[in-house]
Design a protein around this motif. Structure first.
Motif, short mmCIF file in Angstrom:
data_model
loop_
_atom_site.label_atom_id
_atom_site.label_comp_id
_atom_site.label_asym_id
_atom_site.label_seq_id
_atom_site.Cartn_x
_atom_site.Cartn_y
_atom_site.Cartn_z
N GLN A 3 18.70 39.97 38.83
CA GLN A 3 18.71 41.44 38.91
C GLN A 3 20.12 41.95 38.67
O GLN A 3 21.09 41.42 39.21
CB GLN A 3 18.21 41.91 40.26
CG GLN A 3 16.71 41.82 40.46
CD GLN A 3 16.24 42.57 41.69
OE1 GLN A 3 16.81 42.40 42.76
NE2 GLN A 3 15.23 43.38 41.53
N VAL A 5 21.83 45.71 38.96
CA VAL A 5 21.54 47.06 39.44
C VAL A 5 22.80 47.92 39.30
O VAL A 5 23.79 47.70 40.00
CB VAL A 5 21.06 47.04 40.90
CG1 VAL A 5 20.76 48.46 41.36
CG2 VAL A 5 19.83 46.16 41.05
N CYS A 22 27.93 47.52 39.02
CA CYS A 22 26.76 46.72 38.68
C CYS A 22 26.72 45.51 39.60
O CYS A 22 27.54 44.60 39.46
CB CYS A 22 26.80 46.31 37.22
SG CYS A 22 25.48 45.16 36.74
N TYR A 94 24.46 50.73 30.51
CA TYR A 94 23.76 49.52 30.90
C TYR A 94 24.75 48.40 31.20
O TYR A 94 25.73 48.22 30.47
CB TYR A 94 22.82 49.05 29.79
CG TYR A 94 21.71 50.01 29.47
CD1 TYR A 94 21.86 50.98 28.49
CD2 TYR A 94 20.48 49.92 30.14
CE1 TYR A 94 20.83 51.84 28.17
CE2 TYR A 94 19.45 50.80 29.83
CZ TYR A 94 19.63 51.75 28.85
OH TYR A 94 18.62 52.62 28.55
N TYR A 109 21.00 39.02 30.27
CA TYR A 109 20.24 39.88 31.17
C TYR A 109 20.79 41.30 31.14
O TYR A 109 21.99 41.51 30.96
CB TYR A 109 20.31 39.34 32.60
CG TYR A 109 19.87 37.91 32.73
CD1 TYR A 109 20.81 36.88 32.81
CD2 TYR A 109 18.53 37.56 32.78
CE1 TYR A 109 20.44 35.56 32.92
CE2 TYR A 109 18.13 36.24 32.90
CZ TYR A 109 19.08 35.25 32.97
OH TYR A 109 18.70 33.95 33.08
N TRP A 110 19.88 42.27 31.37
CA TRP A 110 20.24 43.69 31.35
C TRP A 110 19.83 44.37 32.65
O TRP A 110 18.83 44.01 33.27
CB TRP A 110 19.53 44.40 30.20
CG TRP A 110 20.00 43.99 28.85
CD1 TRP A 110 19.48 43.01 28.06
CD2 TRP A 110 21.09 44.56 28.12
NE1 TRP A 110 20.19 42.92 26.89
CE2 TRP A 110 21.19 43.87 26.89
CE3 TRP A 110 22.01 45.58 28.38
CZ2 TRP A 110 22.15 44.16 25.93
CZ3 TRP A 110 22.97 45.88 27.43
CH2 TRP A 110 23.04 45.18 26.23
N GLY A 111 20.60 45.38 33.02
CA GLY A 111 20.21 46.26 34.10
C GLY A 111 19.30 47.36 33.59
O GLY A 111 19.01 47.44 32.39
N GLN A 112 18.91 48.24 34.50
CA GLN A 112 17.96 49.30 34.14
C GLN A 112 18.67 50.53 33.59
O GLN A 112 18.02 51.42 33.03
CB GLN A 112 17.11 49.69 35.36
CG GLN A 112 17.76 50.67 36.33
CD GLN A 112 18.90 50.07 37.13
OE1 GLN A 112 19.11 48.85 37.14
NE2 GLN A 112 19.65 50.92 37.83
N GLY A 113 19.98 50.60 33.77
CA GLY A 113 20.76 51.72 33.24
C GLY A 113 21.01 52.81 34.25
O GLY A 113 20.24 53.01 35.20
N THR A 114 22.11 53.51 34.05
CA THR A 114 22.45 54.67 34.88
C THR A 114 22.95 55.79 33.97
O THR A 114 23.72 55.54 33.04
CB THR A 114 23.49 54.30 35.95
OG1 THR A 114 23.70 55.42 36.83
CG2 THR A 114 24.82 53.89 35.35
#
Length: 120
Positions: A3, A5, A22, A94, A109-114
């Motif tokens: 994960q 985040v 992150c 991201y 791997y990638w986060g969901q973005g902000t």
């Protein structure tokens, strides 16, 4: 389970600052190269800044001198300090974790973005 985040996005006036964070879990954070990317509406995702597992950094020309990427391996966290923000910095930001293993396999791997919005 891996994960990433992101947090810290928001609305800021031109010339203002934000710090993105992150938090990463499920991987050995210290051995990953970490990066920040962004995607504005109608545009492709682009690299903003990267920091290697050894601490080397790289920046897009558009953010050099304004943004600073850093990492805290004890906290499994990578940061992006953004100063002197401009309207053209508006995008979803991201977080990315990346490394190659000896077998030639790439782990990415990638986060969901902000969302970061710069507007007066």
């Amino acid at each position: 389970q891996v994960q990433l985040v992101e947090s810290g996005g928001g609305l800021v006036q031109p010339g203002g600052s934000l710090r993105l964070s992150c938090l990463t879990s499920g991987v050995i954070f210290s051995i990953y190269n970490m990066g920040w990317y962004r995607q504005a509406p109608g545009k492709q995702r682009e690299l903003v800044a990267t920091i290697t597992s050894g601490g080397g950094t790289n920046y897009a020309d558009s953010v050099k001198g304004r943004f600073t990427v850093s990492r805290d391996n004890a906290k499994n966290t990578v940061y992006l300090q953004m100063n002197s923000l401009k309207p053209e910095d508006t995008a979803v930001y991201y977080c990315n974790a990346d490394r190659w293993v000896t077998s030639g396999t790439r782990l990415n791997y990638w986060g969901q973005g902000t969302q970061v919005s710069v507007s007066s």
